[in-house]
Scaffold this motif. Sequence first.
Motif, PDB file in Angstrom:
ATOM      1  N   VAL A 113      36.762  32.676  31.803  1.00 32.40           N
ATOM      2  CA  VAL A 113      37.738  33.250  32.729  1.00 32.40           C
ATOM      3  C   VAL A 113      38.867  32.239  32.942  1.00 32.40           C
ATOM      4  CG1 VAL A 113      38.147  34.142  35.052  1.00 32.40           C
ATOM      5  CG2 VAL A 113      35.982  34.645  33.881  1.00 32.40           C
ATOM      6  N   LYS A 114      40.061  32.580  32.441  1.00 30.00           N
ATOM      7  CA  LYS A 114      41.223  31.698  32.631  1.00 30.00           C
ATOM      8  C   LYS A 114      41.916  31.979  33.957  1.00 30.00           C
ATOM      9  CE  LYS A 114      44.044  30.325  29.541  1.00 30.00           C
ATOM     10  NZ  LYS A 114      45.117  30.289  28.506  1.00 30.00           N
ATOM     11  N   SER A 115      42.040  33.275  34.285  1.00 31.17           N
ATOM     12  CA  SER A 115      42.717  33.649  35.524  1.00 31.17           C
ATOM     13  C   SER A 115      42.439  35.103  35.832  1.00 31.17           C
ATOM     14  CB  SER A 115      44.236  33.435  35.402  1.00 31.17           C
ATOM     15  OG  SER A 115      44.780  34.330  34.434  1.00 31.17           O
ATOM     16  N   LYS A 116      42.743  35.487  37.049  1.00 30.13           N
ATOM     17  CA  LYS A 116      42.667  36.894  37.452  1.00 30.13           C
ATOM     18  C   LYS A 116      44.085  37.409  37.618  1.00 30.13           C
ATOM     19  CE  LYS A 116      38.098  36.956  39.567  1.00 30.13           C
ATOM     20  NZ  LYS A 116      37.314  37.352  40.761  1.00 30.13           N
ATOM     21  N   GLN A 117      44.335  38.607  37.075  1.00 31.77           N
ATOM     22  CA  GLN A 117      45.699  39.126  36.994  1.00 31.77           C
ATOM     23  C   GLN A 117      45.909  40.392  37.814  1.00 31.77           C
ATOM     24  OE1 GLN A 117      48.232  37.692  35.149  1.00 31.77           O
ATOM     25  NE2 GLN A 117      46.885  35.979  34.662  1.00 31.77           N
ATOM     26  N   GLY A 118      45.124  40.565  38.877  1.00 26.81           N
ATOM     27  CA  GLY A 118      45.299  41.733  39.741  1.00 26.81           C
ATOM     28  C   GLY A 118      45.000  43.028  39.008  1.00 26.81           C
ATOM     29  N   GLU A 119      45.936  43.958  39.038  1.00 29.97           N
ATOM     30  CA  GLU A 119      45.738  45.265  38.399  1.00 29.97           C
ATOM     31  C   GLU A 119      45.620  45.150  36.883  1.00 29.97           C
ATOM     32  OE1 GLU A 119      48.584  48.166  39.531  1.00 29.97           O
ATOM     33  OE2 GLU A 119      47.900  48.281  41.617  1.00 29.97           O
ATOM     34  N   SER A 120      46.100  44.058  36.311  1.00 30.24           N
ATOM     35  CA  SER A 120      46.012  43.863  34.854  1.00 30.24           C
ATOM     36  C   SER A 120      44.635  43.373  34.424  1.00 30.24           C
ATOM     37  CB  SER A 120      47.080  42.870  34.384  1.00 30.24           C
ATOM     38  OG  SER A 120      48.374  43.381  34.609  1.00 30.24           O
ATOM     39  N   GLY A 121      43.788  43.038  35.399  1.00 30.05           N
ATOM     40  CA  GLY A 121      42.433  42.641  35.075  1.00 30.05           C
ATOM     41  C   GLY A 121      42.237  41.135  35.035  1.00 30.05           C
ATOM     42  N   VAL A 122      41.375  40.699  34.127  1.00 30.95           N
ATOM     43  CA  VAL A 122      40.987  39.290  34.019  1.00 30.95           C
ATOM     44  C   VAL A 122      41.417  38.740  32.664  1.00 30.95           C
ATOM     45  CG1 VAL A 122      39.029  37.700  33.999  1.00 30.95           C
ATOM     46  CG2 VAL A 122      39.013  39.669  35.539  1.00 30.95           C
ATOM     47  N   GLU A 123      41.940  37.526  32.671  1.00 30.80           N
ATOM     48  CA  GLU A 123      42.341  36.857  31.433  1.00 30.80           C
ATOM     49  C   GLU A 123      41.142  36.093  30.887  1.00 30.80           C
ATOM     50  OE1 GLU A 123      45.862  33.797  29.889  1.00 30.80           O
ATOM     51  OE2 GLU A 123      45.453  34.042  32.032  1.00 30.80           O
TER      52      GLU A 123
END
Length: 342
Positions: A113-123
């Motif tokens: 998990v690199k980051s969380k992108q809100g409505e775009s999901g998880v990186e």
Amino acid sequence: MRVDLFDFDLPEKFIAKVPLAKRDEAKLLLVPQLENKQVKDLVDILPENTLMVFNNTKVIPARIFGICGERHFEVTLHKNIALDTWLAFIKNSKKLHEGDEISFGEGLLVGRVKSKQGESGVELQFNKSGHEFFDVLSHIGTLPLPPYLKREATTEDFERYQTVYAKEEGAVAAPTAGLHFTDELLQKLHKKGIDTVELTLHVGAGTFQPVKVEDTKDHKMHSEYVVITKEVADKINQAKRDGKKIVAVGTTVLRSLESAVDSDGFIHPFAQETDIFITPPYVFKSVDYLMTNFHLPKSTLFMLVSAFAGMDEMKKAYEFAKENSYRFYSYGDSSLLKRKDN
């Protein structure tokens, strides 16, 4: 425009849950004529001086199941943003934190998990990329069928939720207008003298996202990656100079071409993201006809076809389709729309 202007009644019975036995025997509604045909009739419907443009993207088995510690996660990849990095929708993603690693296929694939992108999901950054990544995915993943089908993918779906000309891996949804073509039908079209070219748009899960705003000006369109080579652009432009009719096979093709067209109607090479959002009274410059399936009420795709063929014409066409038992959505029947200003 008000989103509710694009609403219409669609009972559940019209939604196609499984594909027809034969791809090219799907119904084909000619609009605005409102004539019933079959897809295989395209050989007789289209004149010789026609160029058809297809999307050769290939659907990947983007739904994978993984473990992080004692927790199990269902992951749907939806956008490739680097060689080894994807955006993904993850159920119960609130339980994940930056740096967590999810193991898939008993460790064959690992995503950090690199980051969380809100409505775009998880990186997610994976330990594999390129052909090696797709090879592992083919063994551990399953197809992410459209959510409205409300069922798990079957062995049949792995063949039928894919065009026969799919080449470039990266889509998480099929360019559904192309699902109706068979190798035999393509051969017959070529034999008649109808020419074809291919571009690539990797269809993302955003294609299924509902429009949640009341006015179209407030809707943010998802972006998708498009590749139109110089060779393809030149071929389309030469066809235009020769007076040929251009047919976009699917809304993904139409959105791609409209992203790359200039004010004179000529196509330029294109290799970048597009988030073009087309609603009435948009003026189309790239194609004369659009082949497309039947779309959801208040969806961005119904807005697009309303801009292309006219809102009144499309609402009449959809009512006619229901009266004639057409099948809707990804595994449904198709239509051939004439651009309203032709």
